[in-house]
Design a protein around this motif. Sequence first.
Motif, PDB file in Angstrom:
ATOM      1  N   LYS A   1       4.724   5.163  -6.021  1.00  0.00           N
ATOM      2  CA  LYS A   1       4.712   4.723  -7.336  1.00  0.00           C
ATOM      3  C   LYS A   1       5.025   5.835  -8.005  1.00  0.00           C
ATOM      4  O   LYS A   1       6.839   5.712  -8.828  1.00  0.00           O
ATOM      5  CB  LYS A   1       2.809   3.822  -7.435  1.00  0.00           C
ATOM      6  CG  LYS A   1       4.268   3.466  -9.185  1.00  0.00           C
ATOM      7  CD  LYS A   1       2.590   2.104  -9.399  1.00  0.00           C
ATOM      8  CE  LYS A   1       3.117   1.494 -10.277  1.00  0.00           C
ATOM      9  NZ  LYS A   1       2.172   0.673 -11.169  1.00  0.00           N
ATOM     10  N   ASN A   2       4.897   6.558  -7.755  1.00  0.00           N
ATOM     11  CA  ASN A   2       5.138   8.191  -9.196  1.00  0.00           C
ATOM     12  C   ASN A   2       6.380   8.104  -8.809  1.00  0.00           C
ATOM     13  O   ASN A   2       7.670   8.428  -9.119  1.00  0.00           O
ATOM     14  CB  ASN A   2       4.114   9.446  -8.913  1.00  0.00           C
ATOM     15  CG  ASN A   2       2.868   8.720  -9.350  1.00  0.00           C
ATOM     16  OD1 ASN A   2       2.918   8.193 -10.187  1.00  0.00           O
ATOM     17  ND2 ASN A   2       1.941   9.579  -8.944  1.00  0.00           N
ATOM     18  N   LEU A   3       6.543   8.268  -7.829  1.00  0.00           N
ATOM     19  CA  LEU A   3       8.197   8.595  -7.154  1.00  0.00           C
ATOM     20  C   LEU A   3       9.259   7.609  -7.059  1.00  0.00           C
ATOM     21  O   LEU A   3      10.120   7.854  -8.001  1.00  0.00           O
ATOM     22  CB  LEU A   3       8.439   9.010  -5.190  1.00  0.00           C
ATOM     23  CG  LEU A   3       9.330   9.532  -4.919  1.00  0.00           C
ATOM     24  CD1 LEU A   3       9.761  10.958  -5.663  1.00  0.00           C
ATOM     25  CD2 LEU A   3       9.165   9.635  -3.300  1.00  0.00           C
TER      26      LEU A   3
ATOM     27  N   VAL B   1       0.810  -1.176  -0.154  1.00  0.00           N
ATOM     28  CA  VAL B   1      -0.195   0.001  -0.260  1.00  0.00           C
ATOM     29  C   VAL B   1       0.573   1.196  -0.038  1.00  0.00           C
ATOM     30  O   VAL B   1       0.473   2.470  -0.319  1.00  0.00           O
ATOM     31  CB  VAL B   1      -1.585   0.232   1.131  1.00  0.00           C
ATOM     32  CG1 VAL B   1      -1.507   1.536   1.437  1.00  0.00           C
ATOM     33  CG2 VAL B   1      -1.854  -1.403   1.444  1.00  0.00           C
ATOM     34  N   ALA B   2       2.135   1.177   1.048  1.00  0.00           N
ATOM     35  CA  ALA B   2       2.187   2.207   1.268  1.00  0.00           C
ATOM     36  C   ALA B   2       3.377   2.462  -0.406  1.00  0.00           C
ATOM     37  O   ALA B   2       4.109   4.089  -0.759  1.00  0.00           O
ATOM     38  CB  ALA B   2       3.838   1.960   2.127  1.00  0.00           C
ATOM     39  N   PHE B   3       3.956   1.277  -1.052  1.00  0.00           N
ATOM     40  CA  PHE B   3       4.404   1.481  -2.362  1.00  0.00           C
ATOM     41  C   PHE B   3       4.251   1.775  -3.220  1.00  0.00           C
ATOM     42  O   PHE B   3       4.215   2.841  -4.092  1.00  0.00           O
ATOM     43  CB  PHE B   3       5.126   0.148  -3.168  1.00  0.00           C
ATOM     44  CG  PHE B   3       5.770   0.551  -4.350  1.00  0.00           C
ATOM     45  CD1 PHE B   3       7.588   0.461  -4.288  1.00  0.00           C
ATOM     46  CD2 PHE B   3       5.450  -0.012  -5.140  1.00  0.00           C
ATOM     47  CE1 PHE B   3       7.271   0.606  -5.684  1.00  0.00           C
ATOM     48  CE2 PHE B   3       5.434   0.000  -6.867  1.00  0.00           C
ATOM     49  CZ  PHE B   3       7.064  -0.017  -6.700  1.00  0.00           C
TER      50      PHE B   3
ATOM     51  N   VAL C   1      17.878  -2.158 -12.049  1.00  0.00           N
ATOM     52  CA  VAL C   1      17.540  -1.082 -14.170  1.00  0.00           C
ATOM     53  C   VAL C   1      16.496  -0.281 -13.398  1.00  0.00           C
ATOM     54  O   VAL C   1      16.007   0.684 -14.486  1.00  0.00           O
ATOM     55  CB  VAL C   1      16.922  -2.472 -14.902  1.00  0.00           C
ATOM     56  CG1 VAL C   1      18.354  -3.404 -15.444  1.00  0.00           C
ATOM     57  CG2 VAL C   1      16.107  -3.622 -14.815  1.00  0.00           C
ATOM     58  N   GLY C   2      16.605  -0.011 -11.962  1.00  0.00           N
ATOM     59  CA  GLY C   2      15.109   0.429 -12.190  1.00  0.00           C
ATOM     60  C   GLY C   2      14.016   0.467 -12.222  1.00  0.00           C
ATOM     61  O   GLY C   2      13.447   0.777 -11.248  1.00  0.00           O
ATOM     62  N   SER C   3      13.552  -1.113 -12.049  1.00  0.00           N
ATOM     63  CA  SER C   3      12.326  -1.054 -11.602  1.00  0.00           C
ATOM     64  C   SER C   3      12.007  -1.628 -10.796  1.00  0.00           C
ATOM     65  O   SER C   3      12.675  -2.728 -10.210  1.00  0.00           O
ATOM     66  CB  SER C   3      11.818  -2.187 -12.658  1.00  0.00           C
ATOM     67  OG  SER C   3      11.488  -3.120 -12.604  1.00  0.00           O
ATOM     68  N   VAL C   4      11.580  -1.140  -9.834  1.00  0.00           N
ATOM     69  CA  VAL C   4      11.610  -1.539  -7.924  1.00  0.00           C
ATOM     70  C   VAL C   4       9.992  -1.370  -7.750  1.00  0.00           C
ATOM     71  O   VAL C   4       8.996  -1.124  -8.140  1.00  0.00           O
ATOM     72  CB  VAL C   4      12.079  -0.471  -7.381  1.00  0.00           C
ATOM     73  CG1 VAL C   4      13.631  -0.122  -7.670  1.00  0.00           C
ATOM     74  CG2 VAL C   4      11.477   1.128  -7.753  1.00  0.00           C
ATOM     75  N   GLY C   5       9.947  -2.490  -6.623  1.00  0.00           N
ATOM     76  CA  GLY C   5       8.505  -2.481  -6.383  1.00  0.00           C
ATOM     77  C   GLY C   5       8.286  -3.953  -6.119  1.00  0.00           C
ATOM     78  O   GLY C   5       9.002  -5.003  -6.268  1.00  0.00           O
ATOM     79  N   PRO C   6       6.744  -4.432  -4.906  1.00  0.00           N
ATOM     80  CA  PRO C   6       6.700  -5.555  -4.394  1.00  0.00           C
ATOM     81  C   PRO C   6       6.556  -6.042  -5.173  1.00  0.00           C
ATOM     82  O   PRO C   6       5.762  -5.902  -6.371  1.00  0.00           O
ATOM     83  CB  PRO C   6       6.069  -4.593  -3.477  1.00  0.00           C
ATOM     84  CG  PRO C   6       5.370  -3.536  -3.505  1.00  0.00           C
ATOM     85  CD  PRO C   6       6.055  -3.146  -4.836  1.00  0.00           C
TER      86      PRO C   6
END
Length: 200
Positions: free
Chosen positions: A144-146, A138-140, A193-198
């Motif tokens: 997400k835009n950041l 939820v926090a991500f 490579v920059g695609s960060v996320g859960p």
Amino acid sequence: MQIGRGVRQECCLSPILFNLYSECLTKEALDGLGDFNIGGKIIQTVKYADDLVLMAKEETVLQDMTDKLIEIGRGYDMEMNVEKTKVMRISRQPSPVTIMIDQKQLENLKCFKYLGSMLTNDGRCACEIKSTIAMAKVAFKKKKNLFTSTLDLNLRNKLLKCYICSMALYGAETWTFGQQIRNTCKVLKYSAVGSVGPII
């Protein structure tokens, strides 16, 4: 000595006085009681602010501790709130515990949140791990835009660790990992490579 006035609202002396008062009460009430042994030392209570957790291996010992705490507490002009007082047995095969206060049986819980950690009656951590990962997700999404912006990758990784990983790993020092949790729980991951996320 007669006291005509207490401390003012939000006075920093108030919690200190309360801690002294409750510490004296529990020491007097639980002296010589308890059978929960860790590293050769009897642990009777876990305390934080106005929360008090009594710990015992045997149901009869827990009932004795509760009775004594109520008796001594009344001498200190304090009453235990039966509605807010709960009991839980932590075991591989948990079963209900019968603890009485003033002819009323305490409610048995399957899980409860204590200081941000989810404690369950089977002693496993799957619920807590899934809960913290869900909060991190939820926090991500909120940020997400950041995290997908054109900011420097190193800065985004630092922000991810600060805002998301710290939330996802809160309390991780106390988690126990069985094979089932290793197979089913998913963890936060970020790539170079920059695609960060859960990963969900």
